[in-house]
Design a protein around this motif. Structure first.
Motif, PDB file in Angstrom:
ATOM      1  N   TYR A 346       0.443  -1.099  -0.287  1.00 41.82           N
ATOM      2  CA  TYR A 346      -0.214   0.345  -0.124  1.00 41.82           C
ATOM      3  C   TYR A 346       0.477   1.333  -0.128  1.00 41.82           C
ATOM      4  CZ  TYR A 346      -3.772  -3.000   0.802  1.00 41.82           C
ATOM      5  OH  TYR A 346      -4.683  -4.548   0.977  1.00 41.82           O
ATOM      6  N   LYS A 388      -4.008   0.719  -3.478  1.00 38.72           N
ATOM      7  CA  LYS A 388      -3.396  -0.832  -2.973  1.00 38.72           C
ATOM      8  C   LYS A 388      -1.931  -0.734  -4.360  1.00 38.72           C
ATOM      9  CE  LYS A 388      -4.254  -5.087  -2.308  1.00 38.72           C
ATOM     10  NZ  LYS A 388      -3.546  -6.422  -2.730  1.00 38.72           N
ATOM     11  N   GLU A 422       0.925  -2.857   5.369  1.00 42.03           N
ATOM     12  CA  GLU A 422      -0.089  -3.094   6.228  1.00 42.03           C
ATOM     13  C   GLU A 422      -0.792  -1.962   4.926  1.00 42.03           C
ATOM     14  OE1 GLU A 422       2.387  -1.026   7.935  1.00 42.03           O
ATOM     15  OE2 GLU A 422       2.623  -3.276   8.165  1.00 42.03           O
ATOM     16  N   LYS A 423      -2.448  -1.710   5.554  1.00 41.95           N
ATOM     17  CA  LYS A 423      -3.522  -1.064   4.790  1.00 41.95           C
ATOM     18  C   LYS A 423      -2.976   0.550   5.447  1.00 41.95           C
ATOM     19  CE  LYS A 423      -7.963  -1.236   3.321  1.00 41.95           C
ATOM     20  NZ  LYS A 423      -8.891  -2.057   2.334  1.00 41.95           N
ATOM     21  N   ASN A 425      -4.774   4.703   5.683  1.00 40.32           N
ATOM     22  CA  ASN A 425      -5.961   5.934   5.758  1.00 40.32           C
ATOM     23  C   ASN A 425      -5.231   6.451   4.850  1.00 40.32           C
ATOM     24  OD1 ASN A 425      -7.528   4.158   6.813  1.00 40.32           O
ATOM     25  ND2 ASN A 425      -6.657   4.636   8.972  1.00 40.32           N
TER      26      ASN A 425
END
Ligand code: URA
Length: 436
Positions: A346, A388, A422-423, A425
């Motif tokens: 990401y 992504k 990791e994802k 925001n």
């Protein structure tokens, strides 16, 4: 008789300068009666000892009246100006000005050129074939009365004290002081004659103010100066940790602005322009609240009124309005190069400053005021923070006419993208709105 050495000593020792002392310095320096070395010494004293709000207002006022002030009284309605402290990919003025005008708010705006890693509205507009950025004052007034909008380059006669002092600050380590930045920006805005002012204060690595708290402090100071001068002033503090939208450059940004006016803009640009246009419509007295203004702004886009206004504006200033339908009418880049993701994950950061510099190095920006620019050059980002990516994806494409410059810029930008497992925001775009 006032003496410059006494003024320097007073500030150096932490004293508060009077209106007369500030005016004496600004007028004397503008006329060339006070030499650079004394002005530099005072700027450094201000840097360390600071100025309070009253001194900052007096400094702004003295610079505002150091040259021509623009008289917009012949223009009907509440004139609203909009200013950004500068960023990367910031094409917001190109979008909010025609939206506000389409909603009945007269926009009589002066804009600047880009320098270093930040772009300027005037350079961007010049990528439209035929577009003229200078005009006689009477024609400027007439155009705003006729079609509701005109944008021209700032003349050297507006706030000349700031022009001289900014150049001096740039080479004496005295740019980054709240009072000096606030007075520099507000002196030009107040001299430009609008009735209300909307400021977009950027924060993040692609802006003057890196931290949100500093940006808020600057925004509050500028709003206070505007209000003290009798102008309704609102400031939005907004994110500049990654570039705004997808395009960075000149023609590239105008195309993205046109897409946004057609309702197809990127999410962040659309969100920011709707909010800011809504505030302008409110400040211009056409909506009871900024939220109502936002609804009107969205309608102006949806109905095609904002795009029609943009076309009228382009045509009125000698440009070819058909650019809105045919992007091949813009200057075209011969060279392009893709930046490829080396890992998957990401996107957690796209350093705005690095992308701004890389765009400058494709030819889209200038290192010194005298440099010429390649209007076709710049960057298109295919990924933004939170997206992504897979290994091998195209992260960005660099454009220009100089193969070597385009390749170097592409390589230079590789480290601007940070990809994690990791994802992530997306960063909040609008941090705070002050003065509403
Ligand atoms: N922009 C200005 O016009 N002046 C400053 O001092 C900083 C940014």
């Amino acid at each position: 008789m006032m003496n410059m050495n006494d003024v320097i000593l007073k500030k150096r020792n932490g004293g508060k300068l009077t209106q007369e002392e500030i005016k004496y310095f600004v007028d004397g320096y503008t006329k060339g009666e006070i030499p650079d070395y004394q002005a530099s010494a005072l700027l450094m004293a201000i840097y360390f000892q600071k100025m309070d709000r009253e001194e900052t207002f007096q400094l702004t006022d003295a610079m505002r009246y150091s040259g021509d002030t623009i008289d917009l009284s012949e223009i009907r309605g509440i004139k609203v100006d909009k200013h950004s402290t500068g960023g990367v990919g910031d094409k917001v003025s190109l979008i909010v000005a025609p939206i506000a005008a389409a909603c009945g708010v007269p926009v009589a705006k002066m804009s600047g050129r880009g320098l270093g890693f930040t772009g300027g509205t005037i350079d961007k507009l010049e990528s439209v074939p035929g577009f003229q950025t200078s005009m006689e004052p009477d024609d400027f007034t007439k155009q705003v009365n006729d079609i509701g909008i005109a944008i021209i380059g700032q003349t050297a006669h507006v706030a000349p004290a700031d022009k001289k002092l900014y150049a001096l600050r740039d080479v004496t380590g005295t740019v980054d002081n709240f009072s000096l930045i606030a007075s520099s920006i507000m002196s030009k805005k107040l001299a430009a004659g609008s009735d209300a002012i909307l400021l977009d204060v950027k924060c993040g690595n692609g802006a003057f103010m890196e931290s949100e708290s500093d940006a808020v402090k600057l925004a509050e100071l500028m709003c206070g100066i505007g209000e003290a001068a009798g102008k309704k002033t609102v400031a939005a503090v907004t994110d500049m940790s990654q570039p705004l939208g997808h395009g960075v450059g000149n023609a590239i940004e105008v195309i993205e602005a046109i897409e946004t006016l057609k309702g197809n803009g990127p999410e962040d640009i659309t969100e920011l322009t709707m909010r800011l246009a809504g505030i302008m419509i409110y400040l211009g007295g056409r909506a009871k609240t900024a939220d109502e203004g936002k609804v009107m702004a969205a309608h102006a886009v949806k109905s095609g009124m904002a795009l029609a206004k943009f076309r009228k504006f382009i045509a009125a200033q000698g440009g070819n309005p058909d650019v809105t339908d045919d992007y091949s009418l813009f200057p075209q880049a011969k060279e392009k190069k893709n930046l490829i993701a080396q890992t998957g994950g990401y996107v957690s950061a796209i350093t705005a400053r690095s992308i701004g510099l890389a765009s400058q190095h494709t030819g889209a920006g200038r290192a010194t005021k005298e440099d010429s620019i390649d209007l076709s050059a710049g960057v298109i980002l295919h990924k933004k923070v939170g997206d992504k990516v897979s290994r091998g994806d195209v992260l960005a494409t660099f454009y220009g006419n100089d193969k070597k410059k385009v390749a170097n810029a592409d390589a230079e930008a590789a480290s601007a993208f940070v990809i994690t497992g990791e994802k992530v925001n997306k960063p909040a775009l609008i941090k705070e709105v002050i003065g509403l």
